[in-house]
Design a protein around this motif. Structure first.
Motif, PDB file in Angstrom:
ATOM      1  N   LEU A  46     133.850  18.067  61.337  1.00 40.20           N
ATOM      2  CA  LEU A  46     134.151  19.416  61.822  1.00 40.20           C
ATOM      3  C   LEU A  46     134.232  19.423  63.345  1.00 40.20           C
ATOM      4  CD1 LEU A  46     134.499  22.479  61.401  1.00 40.20           C
ATOM      5  CD2 LEU A  46     131.991  22.678  61.352  1.00 40.20           C
ATOM      6  N   PHE A  47     133.316  18.692  63.994  1.00 38.66           N
ATOM      7  CA  PHE A  47     133.321  18.617  65.451  1.00 38.66           C
ATOM      8  C   PHE A  47     134.604  17.956  65.963  1.00 38.66           C
ATOM      9  CE2 PHE A  47     132.425  16.017  69.258  1.00 38.66           C
ATOM     10  CZ  PHE A  47     132.128  17.024  70.156  1.00 38.66           C
ATOM     11  N   GLY A  51     137.975  22.253  63.330  1.00 33.74           N
ATOM     12  CA  GLY A  51     138.334  23.189  62.278  1.00 33.74           C
ATOM     13  C   GLY A  51     139.818  23.290  61.990  1.00 33.74           C
ATOM     14  N   GLU A  52     140.618  22.446  62.657  1.00 35.31           N
ATOM     15  CA  GLU A  52     142.073  22.500  62.461  1.00 35.31           C
ATOM     16  C   GLU A  52     142.496  21.655  61.266  1.00 35.31           C
ATOM     17  OE1 GLU A  52     143.946  21.390  66.103  1.00 35.31           O
ATOM     18  OE2 GLU A  52     143.047  23.033  67.261  1.00 35.31           O
ATOM     19  N   ALA A  53     143.566  22.091  60.610  1.00 35.32           N
ATOM     20  CA  ALA A  53     144.064  21.391  59.426  1.00 35.32           C
ATOM     21  C   ALA A  53     144.468  19.958  59.785  1.00 35.32           C
ATOM     22  CB  ALA A  53     145.249  22.146  58.842  1.00 35.32           C
ATOM     23  N   GLY A  54     144.247  19.045  58.847  1.00 36.66           N
ATOM     24  CA  GLY A  54     144.591  17.640  59.055  1.00 36.66           C
ATOM     25  C   GLY A  54     143.730  16.752  58.185  1.00 36.66           C
ATOM     26  N   VAL A  59     138.750  15.253  54.866  1.00 39.32           N
ATOM     27  CA  VAL A  59     137.562  14.393  54.715  1.00 39.32           C
ATOM     28  C   VAL A  59     136.298  15.251  54.715  1.00 39.32           C
ATOM     29  CG1 VAL A  59     136.163  12.587  55.803  1.00 39.32           C
ATOM     30  CG2 VAL A  59     138.649  12.351  55.713  1.00 39.32           C
ATOM     31  N   GLN A  60     136.251  16.227  55.628  1.00 38.20           N
ATOM     32  CA  GLN A  60     135.095  17.128  55.700  1.00 38.20           C
ATOM     33  C   GLN A  60     134.889  17.868  54.382  1.00 38.20           C
ATOM     34  OE1 GLN A  60     135.505  20.365  58.520  1.00 38.20           O
ATOM     35  NE2 GLN A  60     133.888  21.487  57.467  1.00 38.20           N
ATOM     36  N   ARG A 210     132.368  28.813  67.703  1.00 40.98           N
ATOM     37  CA  ARG A 210     133.652  28.130  67.499  1.00 40.98           C
ATOM     38  C   ARG A 210     133.423  26.931  66.582  1.00 40.98           C
ATOM     39  NH1 ARG A 210     136.188  27.980  73.663  1.00 40.98           N
ATOM     40  NH2 ARG A 210     136.491  30.250  73.876  1.00 40.98           N
ATOM     41  N   PRO A 211     134.448  26.531  65.818  1.00 36.12           N
ATOM     42  CA  PRO A 211     134.273  25.410  64.871  1.00 36.12           C
ATOM     43  C   PRO A 211     133.706  24.152  65.515  1.00 36.12           C
ATOM     44  CG  PRO A 211     136.347  26.516  64.435  1.00 36.12           C
ATOM     45  CD  PRO A 211     135.789  27.142  65.690  1.00 36.12           C
TER      46      PRO A 211
END
Length: 236
Positions: A46-47, A51-54, A59-60, A210-211
């Protein structure tokens, strides 16, 4: 003689490596340690992804689901002592015992309700029910973490050492050292509980982060959890 010298040179390294392996095996033998380790990977993803798609986001999500396997028996593990001994034992101050019992109930609710969330993700429970239990689970985690912090504050506040009449200098010094060790232990636990409280309320949505910041808080929290579960090194 040359071979004997080589053996003497290598033995300390081998003994050290063996101790590391023993500690690692002891750590990984705990279901809670595996949970914390996968949690560390989850929040690291996440870090890094912010939080952006990809791929990291995928995996997260996979790791988040994988963590639930290590938590299958956690509600029963937590609630069993309360079922066996529901009344106050008198071994601890009543206030502290009450706080710990409430904390245990909250954490059992957290893990138990999360199983229903997992069931919803598998399609066994409808989304409305899953959302209700998700809210319940996160509330249990958040308030259980607050109670854990309160329990540590209570114990720290009672760690004062007074010299007793007729007590020798050596005996008093020993009691002070024991109190210092206990203080260090409880301060670490308090810091860990405080970080976990921040993480729980952030995931719950009560605190807006924030993410990437949330991921960082999660990494710190899970790292502290892993550290606390590492067994002591074998004595030489």
């Amino acid at each position: 003689n040359y071979l004997k010298f080589i053996n003497l040179y290598q033995y300390p390294k081998m003994a050290c490596a063996s101790a590391h392996v023993q500690v690692m095996n002891g750590f990984l033998a705990k279901a809670d340690a595996k949970d914390k380790l996968t949690g560390l990977l989850q929040y690291a993803c996440l870090f890094l992804s912010a939080g952006e798609a990809g791929n990291l986001k995928k995996v997260q999500a996979s790791i988040t689901v994988a963590r639930k396997v290590f938590r299958v028996m956690r509600p029963l593990e937590l609630i069993s002592p309360l079922l066996i001994q529901p009344v106050f034992t008198g071994k601890q101050p009543v206030v502290l015992e009450a706080i710990n019992k409430l904390k245990t109930l909250c954490m059992a609710l957290y893990f138990g309700a999360d199983h229903l969330v997992w069931a919803q993700q598998l399609g066994l429970v409808d989304k409305k029910t899953g959302d209700k239990f998700s809210t319940l689970s996160l509330a249990g985690w958040a308030y259980g973490s607050v109670l854990a912090a309160i329990a540590e504050i209570y114990q720290i506040s009672n760690l004062h050492v007074k010299r007793e009449e007729g007590e020798s200098e050596e005996a008093f010094a020993k009691r002070v050292e024991v109190a210092k060790a206990a203080m260090n232990k409880h301060c670490f636990a308090l810091f860990s509980a405080a970080i976990q409280t921040l993480l729980a309320f952030s995931v719950k949505g009560s605190i807006k982060l924030r993410p990437r910041t949330l991921g960082l808080v999660g990494v710190i929290s899970q790292s502290l959890g892993c550290w606390s579960l590492i067994p002591a090194y074998p004595k030489k």
